[in-house]
Design a protein around this motif. Structure first.
Motif, PDB file in Angstrom:
ATOM      1  N   PHE A 101       1.031  -1.064   0.000  1.00 23.09           N
ATOM      2  CA  PHE A 101       0.149  -0.219  -0.242  1.00 23.09           C
ATOM      3  C   PHE A 101       1.034   1.016   0.017  1.00 23.09           C
ATOM      4  CE2 PHE A 101      -1.511   3.648   3.175  1.00 23.09           C
ATOM      5  CZ  PHE A 101      -2.491   3.790   2.363  1.00 23.09           C
ATOM      6  N   LEU A 102       1.592   1.312   0.361  1.00 24.69           N
ATOM      7  CA  LEU A 102       3.063   2.359   1.235  1.00 24.69           C
ATOM      8  C   LEU A 102       3.667   2.825  -0.850  1.00 24.69           C
ATOM      9  CD1 LEU A 102       4.351   1.729   4.515  1.00 24.69           C
ATOM     10  CD2 LEU A 102       2.121   3.845   3.517  1.00 24.69           C
ATOM     11  N   LEU A 103       3.268   1.837  -0.701  1.00 25.08           N
ATOM     12  CA  LEU A 103       4.404   1.662  -2.369  1.00 25.08           C
ATOM     13  C   LEU A 103       3.048   2.664  -3.684  1.00 25.08           C
ATOM     14  CD1 LEU A 103       6.452  -1.473  -2.868  1.00 25.08           C
ATOM     15  CD2 LEU A 103       7.519   0.569  -2.899  1.00 25.08           C
ATOM     16  N   SER A 104       2.157   2.118  -3.323  1.00 24.06           N
ATOM     17  CA  SER A 104       1.380   2.832  -4.298  1.00 24.06           C
ATOM     18  C   SER A 104       0.770   4.138  -4.034  1.00 24.06           C
ATOM     19  CB  SER A 104      -0.411   1.614  -4.089  1.00 24.06           C
ATOM     20  OG  SER A 104      -1.038   2.022  -2.633  1.00 24.06           O
ATOM     21  N   ILE A 105       1.043   4.830  -2.807  1.00 23.07           N
ATOM     22  CA  ILE A 105       1.598   6.376  -2.142  1.00 23.07           C
ATOM     23  C   ILE A 105       2.291   7.017  -2.850  1.00 23.07           C
ATOM     24  CG2 ILE A 105      -1.242   6.223  -1.532  1.00 23.07           C
ATOM     25  CD1 ILE A 105       0.485   6.311   1.190  1.00 23.07           C
ATOM     26  N   GLY A 106       3.840   6.035  -3.610  1.00 21.25           N
ATOM     27  CA  GLY A 106       4.835   6.826  -4.116  1.00 21.25           C
ATOM     28  C   GLY A 106       5.765   6.849  -2.734  1.00 21.25           C
ATOM     29  N   ILE A 107       5.922   5.962  -1.634  1.00 19.29           N
ATOM     30  CA  ILE A 107       6.710   5.630  -0.349  1.00 19.29           C
ATOM     31  C   ILE A 107       7.685   4.607  -1.569  1.00 19.29           C
ATOM     32  CG2 ILE A 107       7.670   4.715   1.535  1.00 19.29           C
ATOM     33  CD1 ILE A 107       5.619   7.366   1.822  1.00 19.29           C
ATOM     34  N   PRO A 108       9.622   4.992  -1.724  1.00 19.89           N
ATOM     35  CA  PRO A 108      10.404   4.275  -1.636  1.00 19.89           C
ATOM     36  C   PRO A 108      10.196   3.045  -1.295  1.00 19.89           C
ATOM     37  CG  PRO A 108      11.256   6.716  -1.384  1.00 19.89           C
ATOM     38  CD  PRO A 108       9.338   6.033  -1.162  1.00 19.89           C
ATOM     39  N   ILE A 145      -9.640   4.117  18.426  1.00 20.29           N
ATOM     40  CA  ILE A 145      -7.896   4.431  17.205  1.00 20.29           C
ATOM     41  C   ILE A 145      -7.723   3.911  16.452  1.00 20.29           C
ATOM     42  CG2 ILE A 145      -5.822   4.724  18.743  1.00 20.29           C
ATOM     43  CD1 ILE A 145      -6.307   5.439  20.937  1.00 20.29           C
ATOM     44  N   THR A 146      -7.824   2.350  16.445  1.00 25.67           N
ATOM     45  CA  THR A 146      -7.843   1.824  15.307  1.00 25.67           C
ATOM     46  C   THR A 146      -8.465   2.772  13.667  1.00 25.67           C
ATOM     47  OG1 THR A 146      -6.750  -0.193  17.016  1.00 25.67           O
ATOM     48  CG2 THR A 146      -7.656  -0.460  14.232  1.00 25.67           C
ATOM     49  N   ILE A 147      -9.332   2.512  14.589  1.00 21.10           N
ATOM     50  CA  ILE A 147     -10.575   2.462  13.385  1.00 21.10           C
ATOM     51  C   ILE A 147     -10.397   4.183  12.858  1.00 21.10           C
ATOM     52  CG2 ILE A 147     -12.653   3.406  12.622  1.00 21.10           C
ATOM     53  CD1 ILE A 147     -13.910   1.786  14.530  1.00 21.10           C
ATOM     54  N   GLY A 148      -9.873   5.077  13.726  1.00 26.28           N
ATOM     55  CA  GLY A 148      -8.954   6.779  12.817  1.00 26.28           C
ATOM     56  C   GLY A 148      -7.628   6.605  12.209  1.00 26.28           C
ATOM     57  N   GLY A 149      -7.435   4.861  12.660  1.00 26.97           N
ATOM     58  CA  GLY A 149      -5.840   5.031  11.622  1.00 26.97           C
ATOM     59  C   GLY A 149      -6.201   4.446  10.066  1.00 26.97           C
ATOM     60  N   TYR A 150      -6.950   3.688   9.830  1.00 31.93           N
ATOM     61  CA  TYR A 150      -7.934   2.862   8.923  1.00 31.93           C
ATOM     62  C   TYR A 150      -8.342   4.180   7.949  1.00 31.93           C
ATOM     63  CZ  TYR A 150      -7.354  -1.660  10.334  1.00 31.93           C
ATOM     64  OH  TYR A 150      -6.651  -3.008  10.231  1.00 31.93           O
ATOM     65  N   ILE A 151      -9.032   4.588   8.433  1.00 37.35           N
ATOM     66  CA  ILE A 151      -9.622   6.806   8.049  1.00 37.35           C
ATOM     67  C   ILE A 151      -8.873   7.246   7.189  1.00 37.35           C
ATOM     68  CG2 ILE A 151     -11.085   7.969   7.780  1.00 37.35           C
ATOM     69  CD1 ILE A 151     -12.956   6.275  10.410  1.00 37.35           C
ATOM     70  N   GLY A 152      -7.664   7.842   8.028  1.00 35.09           N
ATOM     71  CA  GLY A 152      -6.511   8.261   8.168  1.00 35.09           C
ATOM     72  C   GLY A 152      -5.774   8.100   6.249  1.00 35.09           C
ATOM     73  N   LEU A 153      -5.820   6.626   6.428  1.00 34.96           N
ATOM     74  CA  LEU A 153      -4.587   5.733   5.772  1.00 34.96           C
ATOM     75  C   LEU A 153      -5.459   6.141   4.016  1.00 34.96           C
ATOM     76  CD1 LEU A 153      -3.317   3.004   7.448  1.00 34.96           C
ATOM     77  CD2 LEU A 153      -1.456   4.978   6.050  1.00 34.96           C
ATOM     78  N   LEU A 154      -6.494   5.379   4.660  1.00 38.61           N
ATOM     79  CA  LEU A 154      -7.669   5.057   3.157  1.00 38.61           C
ATOM     80  C   LEU A 154      -7.633   6.828   2.668  1.00 38.61           C
ATOM     81  CD1 LEU A 154      -9.787   4.427   1.173  1.00 38.61           C
ATOM     82  CD2 LEU A 154     -11.988   4.486   3.021  1.00 38.61           C
ATOM     83  N   SER A 155      -7.221   8.182   3.141  1.00 42.27           N
ATOM     84  CA  SER A 155      -7.130   9.043   2.129  1.00 42.27           C
ATOM     85  C   SER A 155      -6.076   9.365   1.622  1.00 42.27           C
ATOM     86  CB  SER A 155      -6.702  10.603   3.411  1.00 42.27           C
ATOM     87  OG  SER A 155      -5.481  10.577   3.903  1.00 42.27           O
ATOM     88  N   SER A 170       0.614  10.835   1.655  1.00 38.86           N
ATOM     89  CA  SER A 170       1.655  10.475   1.977  1.00 38.86           C
ATOM     90  C   SER A 170       2.024  12.078   2.385  1.00 38.86           C
ATOM     91  CB  SER A 170       2.636  10.334   0.460  1.00 38.86           C
ATOM     92  OG  SER A 170       1.928  10.871   0.093  1.00 38.86           O
ATOM     93  N   SER A 171       1.695  12.958   3.111  1.00 38.85           N
ATOM     94  CA  SER A 171       2.296  13.802   4.078  1.00 38.85           C
ATOM     95  C   SER A 171       1.777  13.286   5.203  1.00 38.85           C
ATOM     96  CB  SER A 171       1.886  15.218   3.191  1.00 38.85           C
ATOM     97  OG  SER A 171       0.732  15.245   3.265  1.00 38.85           O
ATOM     98  N   LEU A 172       1.100  12.827   5.304  1.00 34.37           N
ATOM     99  CA  LEU A 172       0.228  12.997   6.938  1.00 34.37           C
ATOM    100  C   LEU A 172       0.978  11.164   7.186  1.00 34.37           C
ATOM    101  CD1 LEU A 172      -2.902  14.934   6.933  1.00 34.37           C
ATOM    102  CD2 LEU A 172      -0.626  15.255   8.117  1.00 34.37           C
ATOM    103  N   ILE A 173       1.389  10.451   6.888  1.00 34.98           N
ATOM    104  CA  ILE A 173       1.189   9.055   6.502  1.00 34.98           C
ATOM    105  C   ILE A 173       1.653   8.815   7.948  1.00 34.98           C
ATOM    106  CG2 ILE A 173       3.933   8.872   5.733  1.00 34.98           C
ATOM    107  CD1 ILE A 173       0.429   6.534   5.138  1.00 34.98           C
TER     108      ILE A 173
END
Length: 402
Positions: A241-248, A290-300, A303-306
């Motif tokens: 997933f991280l690769l897909s949003i441009g993380i090396p 808190i877990t759900i909040g993490g998923y929602i944030g990642l769904l956005s 990459s700047s707030l990863i």
């Protein structure tokens, strides 16, 4: 109440609390490393062996199937030969699995399954050991070994890819974790000499019928299964997933590792509150949200707030993982019962978790996006919140119908 009893109490021949803690530390260090080390290497494994995402997901799913198969058997082995010996022999099984994995597709799959067999024993017997040896400090002792487990799991995520690049192959990267298993064998060996059965204390067992009919058992079981569902999905597919949003590529592995480390404070906070309260509902609710909040944030997909979203997710997953082990002890009266509920909950729970990596891999293959997979994770986390809330009430298994 069921009157089946079992003699399980042991008395130390000499007081070795420090050696016991060292042994627990190293055994716990092996509980996730051989599994989490796969995630950053998925792309290398997929390319070299020509596997699809669904097949690669099987590498994480196989240990979970082993957990489900072996978890009900671990309490019986512990009763027959003793907890210390069962853990010690399982370390040999773990090492065998690690050494088998480099030998082609068959070795990779079979070795991964064997690793799951060993880790299943550790998963089931650790809560029972804590219940027996640290009855007044269940939260603190659980936090101690979960911190070790998660720290080394994070280390495995961060080091796996650099090790593969420096050693020339993903195979050597996986094999190297066998050194940690050998260290655990030496660290645990004093427990074989330091314990003997000298005191016969009758401890009430829970009948199978009561286990299967108890709402408390099912709540804890589903909470554990859904927590593991989310954990193993993200451990497997997080780097992709991280690769897909441009993380090396290399940075993605270290971000996963750092995220795990940033989740460690939850393991220290949870015992502090749990040991001071009989009811864990508020703690569980906060951890799930808190877990759900993490998923929602990642769904956005930002990459700047990863790092913020990874920190939230790992804090939530760390807290819920610690709570699952604590609830095995908190909802029971003694070590025998803790092993029973741990065995049943982990058997069914890991069957639920085993669906995760395969399901998410398959969905991603079909949709070629991460939106639907994250919606599935959010839905499972919402259900986890409900089951965790019900399982965190101040009740014991026998009183669940009262």
């Amino acid at each position: 109440m069921n009157q089946n009893t079992e003699a399980t109490s042991v008395k130390p021949l000499h007081s070795v609390p420090f050696l016991l803690l060292i042994g627990i530390f190293f055994v716990a260090a092996n509980m996730r490393t051989s599994i989490t080390s796969i995630g950053p290497l998925i792309n290398d494994i997929r390319v070299e062996l020509g596997l699809s995402n669904t097949w690669v997901g099987l590498l994480t799913t196989l240990p979970l199937f082993a957990f489900a198969l072996i978890s009900p058997l671990a309490p019986r082995w512990s009763r027959d030969i003793g907890t210390s010996k069962t853990i010690f022999y399982s370390l040999f099984v773990l090492l065998a699995g690690i050494l088998i994995r480099p030998f082609g597709i068959g070795g990779l799959l079979f070795g991964t399954f064997i690793i799951g067999v060993a880790v299943a024993v550790f998963n089931v017997l650790m809560p029972s050991l804590v219940k027996e040896r640290f009855p007044e400090r269940i939260g603190l002792a659980t936090g101690f070994y979960t911190v070790s487990m998660t720290s080394f799991a994070a280390l495995a995520i961060g080091l796996s890819l650099p090790l593969a690049e420096n050693l020339g192959s993903w195979k050597w990267s996986l094999v190297l974790w066998g050194v940690l298993a050998v260290c655990a064998m030496f660290a645990w060996r004093p427990q074989l000499k330091g314990m003997q059965k000298t005191v016969q204390i009758k401890q009430q067992k829970i009948s199978r019928a009561t286990m299967w009919k108890s709402p408390i058992v099912w709540a804890v079981t589903l909470f554990m299964g859904l927590q593991s569902f989310g954990f193993y999905v993200f451990i497997t597919w997080g780097p992709e997933f991280l690769l897909s949003i441009g993380i090396p590529r290399t940075e993605a592995g270290w971000l996963m590792s750092i995220g795990q480390i940033l989740g460690l404070p939850a393991y220290f906070a949870i015992p502090f509150f749990v040991d001071r309260s009989k009811d864990q509902r508020l703690i569980t609710l906060m951890a799930c949200l808190i877990t759900i909040g993490g998923y929602i944030g990642l769904l956005s997909g930002s990459s700047s707030l990863i790092m913020i979203w990874l920190t939230l997710l790992n804090l939530g997953q760390s807290a819920t993982l610690g709570l699952t082990f604590i609830l095995f002890a908190k909802r029971t009266h003694n070590a025998v019962q803790a092993a029973q509920i741990s065995g049943m909950a982990q058997s069914i729970g890991y069957l639920i978790a085993a669906i995760g990596p395969l399901l998410i891999g398959g969905i991603h293959d079909l949709t070629h996006t991460w939106t639907t997979p994250f919606l599935v994770l959010i839905g499972s986390a919402l259900f986890m919140t409900v089951t965790g809330y019900l399982g965190s009430r101040d009740r014991y298994i026998e009183s669940s119908f009262e």
